[in-house]
Design a protein around this motif. Sequence first.
Motif, PDB file in Angstrom:
ATOM      1  N   TYR A 256       0.781  -1.124  -0.065  1.00  0.00           N
ATOM      2  CA  TYR A 256       0.130   0.087   0.263  1.00  0.00           C
ATOM      3  C   TYR A 256       0.791   1.167  -0.100  1.00  0.00           C
ATOM      4  N   GLN A 257       0.241   2.328  -0.225  1.00  0.00           N
ATOM      5  CA  GLN A 257       1.120   3.397  -0.497  1.00  0.00           C
ATOM      6  C   GLN A 257       0.403   4.548   0.499  1.00  0.00           C
ATOM      7  N   ALA A 258       1.155   4.898   1.603  1.00  0.00           N
ATOM      8  CA  ALA A 258       0.638   5.908   2.637  1.00  0.00           C
ATOM      9  C   ALA A 258       1.549   7.055   2.341  1.00  0.00           C
ATOM     10  N   ASP A 259       0.480   8.266   1.869  1.00  0.00           N
ATOM     11  CA  ASP A 259       1.120   9.524   1.300  1.00  0.00           C
ATOM     12  C   ASP A 259       2.231   9.086  -0.017  1.00  0.00           C
ATOM     13  N   ALA A 260       3.305   9.432   0.555  1.00  0.00           N
ATOM     14  CA  ALA A 260       4.567   9.103  -0.802  1.00  0.00           C
ATOM     15  C   ALA A 260       5.207   7.930  -0.343  1.00  0.00           C
ATOM     16  N   VAL A 261       4.815   7.067   0.646  1.00  0.00           N
ATOM     17  CA  VAL A 261       5.762   5.791   1.117  1.00  0.00           C
ATOM     18  C   VAL A 261       5.063   4.671   0.654  1.00  0.00           C
ATOM     19  N   VAL A 262       5.836   3.749  -0.131  1.00  0.00           N
ATOM     20  CA  VAL A 262       5.314   2.380  -0.237  1.00  0.00           C
ATOM     21  C   VAL A 262       5.626   1.500   0.595  1.00  0.00           C
ATOM     22  N   SER A 263       4.669   0.885   1.415  1.00  0.00           N
ATOM     23  CA  SER A 263       5.073  -0.166   2.309  1.00  0.00           C
ATOM     24  C   SER A 263       4.437  -1.468   2.225  1.00  0.00           C
ATOM     25  N   GLY A 264       4.798  -2.616   2.797  1.00  0.00           N
ATOM     26  CA  GLY A 264       4.468  -3.700   2.689  1.00  0.00           C
ATOM     27  C   GLY A 264       5.711  -4.808   2.186  1.00  0.00           C
ATOM     28  N   PRO A 265       5.209  -5.878   1.984  1.00  0.00           N
ATOM     29  CA  PRO A 265       3.760  -6.626   1.723  1.00  0.00           C
ATOM     30  C   PRO A 265       3.493  -6.818   3.243  1.00  0.00           C
ATOM     31  N   VAL A 266       2.223  -6.801   3.700  1.00  0.00           N
ATOM     32  CA  VAL A 266       1.494  -7.259   4.876  1.00  0.00           C
ATOM     33  C   VAL A 266       0.378  -8.126   4.548  1.00  0.00           C
ATOM     34  N   ARG A 267      -0.090  -8.709   5.679  1.00  0.00           N
ATOM     35  CA  ARG A 267      -1.457  -9.531   5.568  1.00  0.00           C
ATOM     36  C   ARG A 267      -2.461  -8.804   6.311  1.00  0.00           C
ATOM     37  N   THR A 268      -2.324  -7.921   7.009  1.00  0.00           N
ATOM     38  CA  THR A 268      -3.322  -6.958   7.594  1.00  0.00           C
ATOM     39  C   THR A 268      -2.556  -5.937   7.978  1.00  0.00           C
ATOM     40  N   ARG A 269      -3.875  -4.806   8.126  1.00  0.00           N
ATOM     41  CA  ARG A 269      -3.349  -3.414   8.554  1.00  0.00           C
ATOM     42  C   ARG A 269      -4.569  -2.849   9.048  1.00  0.00           C
ATOM     43  N   THR A 270      -4.414  -2.025  10.143  1.00  0.00           N
ATOM     44  CA  THR A 270      -5.441  -1.304  10.553  1.00  0.00           C
ATOM     45  C   THR A 270      -5.158   0.207  10.922  1.00  0.00           C
ATOM     46  N   TRP A 271      -6.089   1.221  10.193  1.00  0.00           N
ATOM     47  CA  TRP A 271      -5.784   2.615  10.572  1.00  0.00           C
ATOM     48  C   TRP A 271      -7.017   3.087  11.255  1.00  0.00           C
ATOM     49  N   VAL A 272      -6.450   3.939  12.256  1.00  0.00           N
ATOM     50  CA  VAL A 272      -7.662   4.868  13.115  1.00  0.00           C
ATOM     51  C   VAL A 272      -7.277   6.044  12.960  1.00  0.00           C
TER      52      VAL A 272
END
Length: 285
Positions: A256-272
């Motif tokens: 996934y891309q959060a702002d300008a940063v690509v992250s992962g791979p992950v199996r699950t992620r929660t945003w609050v």
Amino acid sequence: MAEVATSPTSDQLLVVIDPVARRSDGESVRIAKDVLSGGATTKVCLPDGPEEFARALARRGSRRPVLVGDDRALMRAVGLLHRQRELTGCALSLVPVGGALSLARSLGVPTGAVAAARAVLDGAERRMNLLVDDSDGVVLGAVRIPPVGGVMPARETAGEVGYPWLRTCRSVVRTLVPAWPSETAPGTEARPSRLRVEVDGEILVDLHQPVEAVSVVPGTSGRARVEVRPASVGAEASLLLAEGRAVTVSGAHFRYQADAVVSGPVRTRTWVVLEGALGLTLPKR
């Protein structure tokens, strides 16, 4: 995203000039320094690396921190203050200098050096909502999940920018791990993801429904806006929309891309959603 506007509380400024800004546009940096020093008492810091950047913020005292740099400098500062649990008590100001300024523009920060510096001196603090994930990552703008193998901008992480030794490490790692989506071999076809998207515990889309894209954006009401684009089968699929304070995405490994940063791979992620977590100085309305 703006919540409440208040006047800045200190006319003593700590001006932290990002090394990328110094190299990319020294003239804009000079103009910003001149305008700021002409309107307030300033202390200028010229950090050469992430440790010095963090140390300068930690030692700000009662001075208002002013960042001279691009989107990555802003994200780095917000992330540091959040991890130190000092973000809600610190009003940040930004003079955008550099090539990556789309986030600053979307937040309402003027992108000209003179106008941005004037906003620092004469503007008002506005409280904004953020997204924080379960690994303590902070999102100012948006989270986007593309199709599997879909094109995603090849951006460096905030900590790598301006520090060549980190870019060298990343180059080594690239030889040992699978390619990023943006580095997919030519001719590789993007395909829908199979993800479960939950908003405040309610399932918006489940694993049986392939999706083309997912986006999560902090809204103005203390809730995140969620958009899921299902993969179309025959007729155009309808966009799925929802709002909530917590958004969980799970399924097969995804990036996934959060702002300008690509992250992962992950199996699950929660945003609050953290309501009013960021105080940013913007021009008065």
